[in-house]
Enzyme design. Structure first.
Site, PDB file in Angstrom:
ATOM      1  N   LYS A 127      54.875  -7.711  26.815  1.00  0.00           N
ATOM      2  CA  LYS A 127      55.251  -6.301  26.691  1.00  0.00           C
ATOM      3  C   LYS A 127      56.768  -6.238  26.598  1.00  0.00           C
ATOM      4  O   LYS A 127      57.468  -6.499  27.584  1.00  0.00           O
ATOM      5  CB  LYS A 127      54.782  -5.481  27.892  1.00  0.00           C
ATOM      6  CG  LYS A 127      53.265  -5.361  28.031  1.00  0.00           C
ATOM      7  CD  LYS A 127      52.681  -6.424  28.890  1.00  0.00           C
ATOM      8  CE  LYS A 127      51.186  -6.186  29.096  1.00  0.00           C
ATOM      9  NZ  LYS A 127      50.526  -7.345  29.715  1.00  0.00           N
ATOM     10  N   HIS A 136      48.146  -3.635  39.229  1.00  0.00           N
ATOM     11  CA  HIS A 136      48.235  -4.419  37.993  1.00  0.00           C
ATOM     12  C   HIS A 136      49.602  -5.081  37.830  1.00  0.00           C
ATOM     13  O   HIS A 136      49.821  -5.843  36.902  1.00  0.00           O
ATOM     14  CB  HIS A 136      47.949  -3.487  36.806  1.00  0.00           C
ATOM     15  CG  HIS A 136      47.852  -4.175  35.483  1.00  0.00           C
ATOM     16  ND1 HIS A 136      48.860  -4.141  34.532  1.00  0.00           N
ATOM     17  CD2 HIS A 136      46.861  -4.931  34.930  1.00  0.00           C
ATOM     18  CE1 HIS A 136      48.498  -4.819  33.462  1.00  0.00           C
ATOM     19  NE2 HIS A 136      47.289  -5.322  33.667  1.00  0.00           N
ATOM     20  N   ASP A 172      68.276  -0.759  20.129  1.00  0.00           N
ATOM     21  CA  ASP A 172      69.636  -0.989  19.625  1.00  0.00           C
ATOM     22  C   ASP A 172      70.250  -2.298  20.110  1.00  0.00           C
ATOM     23  O   ASP A 172      71.479  -2.430  20.181  1.00  0.00           O
ATOM     24  CB  ASP A 172      70.549   0.189  19.994  1.00  0.00           C
ATOM     25  CG  ASP A 172      70.213   1.449  19.201  1.00  0.00           C
ATOM     26  OD1 ASP A 172      69.575   1.312  18.131  1.00  0.00           O
ATOM     27  OD2 ASP A 172      70.574   2.547  19.640  1.00  0.00           O
ATOM     28  N   ASP A 212      62.668 -15.261  48.783  1.00  0.00           N
ATOM     29  CA  ASP A 212      63.746 -15.150  49.762  1.00  0.00           C
ATOM     30  C   ASP A 212      64.407 -13.771  49.652  1.00  0.00           C
ATOM     31  O   ASP A 212      63.718 -12.772  49.471  1.00  0.00           O
ATOM     32  CB  ASP A 212      64.742 -16.295  49.591  1.00  0.00           C
ATOM     33  CG  ASP A 212      64.099 -17.659  49.892  1.00  0.00           C
ATOM     34  OD1 ASP A 212      63.068 -17.677  50.585  1.00  0.00           O
ATOM     35  OD2 ASP A 212      64.616 -18.680  49.416  1.00  0.00           O
ATOM     36  N   HIS A 268      50.196 -11.479  25.146  1.00  0.00           N
ATOM     37  CA  HIS A 268      50.105 -10.575  26.294  1.00  0.00           C
ATOM     38  C   HIS A 268      51.462  -9.979  26.657  1.00  0.00           C
ATOM     39  O   HIS A 268      51.590  -9.290  27.670  1.00  0.00           O
ATOM     40  CB  HIS A 268      49.533 -11.382  27.478  1.00  0.00           C
ATOM     41  CG  HIS A 268      49.032 -10.554  28.608  1.00  0.00           C
ATOM     42  ND1 HIS A 268      49.554 -10.644  29.888  1.00  0.00           N
ATOM     43  CD2 HIS A 268      48.045  -9.634  28.683  1.00  0.00           C
ATOM     44  CE1 HIS A 268      48.915  -9.830  30.691  1.00  0.00           C
ATOM     45  NE2 HIS A 268      47.987  -9.193  29.987  1.00  0.00           N
ATOM     46  N   LYS A 282      52.878  -7.458  38.057  1.00  0.00           N
ATOM     47  CA  LYS A 282      53.079  -8.902  38.124  1.00  0.00           C
ATOM     48  C   LYS A 282      54.511  -9.127  38.628  1.00  0.00           C
ATOM     49  O   LYS A 282      55.468  -9.223  37.852  1.00  0.00           O
ATOM     50  CB  LYS A 282      52.906  -9.548  36.742  1.00  0.00           C
ATOM     51  CG  LYS A 282      51.530  -9.261  36.090  1.00  0.00           C
ATOM     52  CD  LYS A 282      51.585  -8.062  35.196  1.00  0.00           C
ATOM     53  CE  LYS A 282      50.418  -7.929  34.240  1.00  0.00           C
ATOM     54  NZ  LYS A 282      49.101  -7.972  34.785  1.00  0.00           N
TER      55      LYS A 282
END
Length: 466
Positions: A213, A384, A218, A391, A211, A386
């Site tokens: 991404k 969507h 470079d 704090d 899952h 995450k």
């Protein structure tokens, strides 16, 4: 043999197979709750549960686990440590995470928050266009649509310029990706492969998906977050549009750990290593920990990551996730945070993309409100992202959701960043999101119809595989 006799024999064979599968589930399922659920279903209703168990019940993939652990350790020890092993005082509350993940907080990161799809892919495609040596690309989903073809075109142009390009996509997440899309990239000089936890194709394996991404250009400029490659992530596909998501651009020593994560997965799929390039000197103020987590780890690292981050909160804990199906350790940590006087808020979607998960999430939300946890539903479209804010100095952006699939079944990656300036940016972003949300009250559950409440409770029975 008469038809009734034949049906009786088939039923007996199914029950025998169900009992054998139940024994396998008891021995191999990761949690007692999951083992009990599978064993009960396989014993009593094998006609319904045997086929799903073939797809979802397997938990072991020893070949990948052995290589994953040995290779990560070898890369860490030999080539991917930058010599910085001490935990900075500003990050001392996350010492357990450093030990668990066998990773470092890297100083001097430059961070840029990328809000929604247009900003994310403008940055990613802009970085790809300037690549000179190597591009690493990994997504759970790649679609052959307008955005997918823009990415394809950008990669082909750099490959034609002599840039080395390596692409991974998940075999199940990208199941709809046509063969000609991959072949076009291959003919243009792009190395591209599907990820699977078994080198031999297994059409019965739907769990243990990659899952993550990741984009690295470079060796020094990296991207990580919640967006995949598809028009829906640009908010172009109703009814979930507009699509609310977040990505992170980072440069500095931590990008080496993005390369390490990609290299381990690439080596598993191909038996070869992509180039590991040096990062540029540190220029920013942030400390960043790259948390590459998954079911090949000795412990349930993703669940423990959230638990440790929640336990570190003393004043504020804001979370945004498309799904809210926490396990008991995360629920307990959230409740303890409320008892410490922490401002705990969770931002959730108001529209479902997966109805069963949404129903289970709604029941967990009701239980959470009873414990004093404040939850909000984002109104304009589907959320969507995450994102986690702790704090006034810590924020994470990554691919991991608050659900069992991320906790135990998926390979995930998240950047945990300690920096008051970046935390302020995340705070402003989430304040804007919360201003467009409605707080969940107990009435959401209480005023629902009996059948809908029943559906919520039934859906929650499937928590271990949601």
């Amino acid at each position: 043999m008469s038809i009734p006799q034949l049906l009786t024999v088939i039923a007996m064979l199914l029950h025998m197979a169900g009992i054998l599968a139940a024994m396998h589930a008891v021995m191999n399922t990761r949690t007692p709750q999951g083992a009990f659920a599978w064993a009960l279903g396989l014993t009593l209703l094998p006609y319904v549960t045997l086929i799903p168990y073939l797809f979802l019940g397997r938990r072991r993939f020893s070949g990948y686990v052995t290589l994953h652990r040995a290779h990560r350790q070898r890369l860490s020890d030999a080539t991917l440590r930058d010599g910085h092993t001490d935990i900075p005082p500003a990050c001392s509350q996350y010492t357990a995470l450093v030990q668990m993940l066998n990773a470092n907080f890297h100083p001097g990161q430059q961070l840029k928050l990328l809000i929604d799809g247009d900003a994310t892919f403008e940055a990613i495609l802009g970085a790809i266009a300037k690549a000179e040596r190597c591009i690493l690309v990994q997504f759970f989903i790649i679609h052959d649509d307008a955005l997918g073809r823009r990415v394809q075109k950008a990669l082909l142009e750099r490959a034609a310029a002599g840039v080395q390009i390596f692409v991974l996509f998940d075999g199940i997440g990208s199941h709809a990706l046509p063969k000609h899309y991959v072949e076009t990239l291959q003919k243009g000089g792009v190395a591209i492969h599907p990820f699977a936890t078994q080198r031999r194709s297994n059409r019965f394996q739907l769990n243990f998906r990659n899952h993550r991404k990741i984009v690295v250009v470079d060796g020094w400029l990296g991207f990580v977050g919640g967006l995949n490659v598809g028009d829906e992530y640009l908010g172009l596909k109703p009814p979930l549009a507009p699509w609310r998501d977040t990505h992170l651009q980072l440069s500095g020593p931590a990008v080496i750990d993005l390369q390490r994560s990609f290299a381990v997965d690439w080596h598993w799929v191909t038996g070869e290593l992509p180039p590991i390039l040096p990062t540029r000197p540190a220029q920013g103020s942030a400390y960043s920990l790259i948390a590459a987590m998954g079911p090949a780890d000795p412990q349930e690292t993703c669940s423990l990551f959230f638990t440790a981050a929640i336990n570190a909160a003393r004043e504020r804990l804001w979370i945004s996730s498309p799904y809210f199906v926490p396990d008991q350790s995360v629920v307990s940590a959230l409740r303890l945070a409320v008892m410490r006087g922490v401002d705990v808020r969770v931002l959730l979607p108001s529209r479902p993309d997966h109805h069963t998960v949404f129903l289970a999430s709604s029941l967990h939300a009701y239980d959470a409100t009873n414990a004093g946890i404040r939850l909000f539903r984002y109104q304009p479209g589907f959320v969507h992202q995450k994102v986690l804010l702790v704090d006034n100095d810590t924020a994470s952006v990554g691919s991991a959701n608050l659900d069992n699939r991320s906790f135990r079944l998926n390979f995930e990656i998240t950047a945990l960043n300690v920096d008051s300036y970046f935390a302020k940016d995340v705070e402003q972003m989430l304040l804007e999101d919360f201003s467009k949300a409605v707080e969940i009250t107990r009435d959401e559950y209480r005023k629902a119809s009996y059948l809908r409440r029943l559906a919520m409770h039934v859906a929650r029975l499937f928590d271990p595989i949601l």
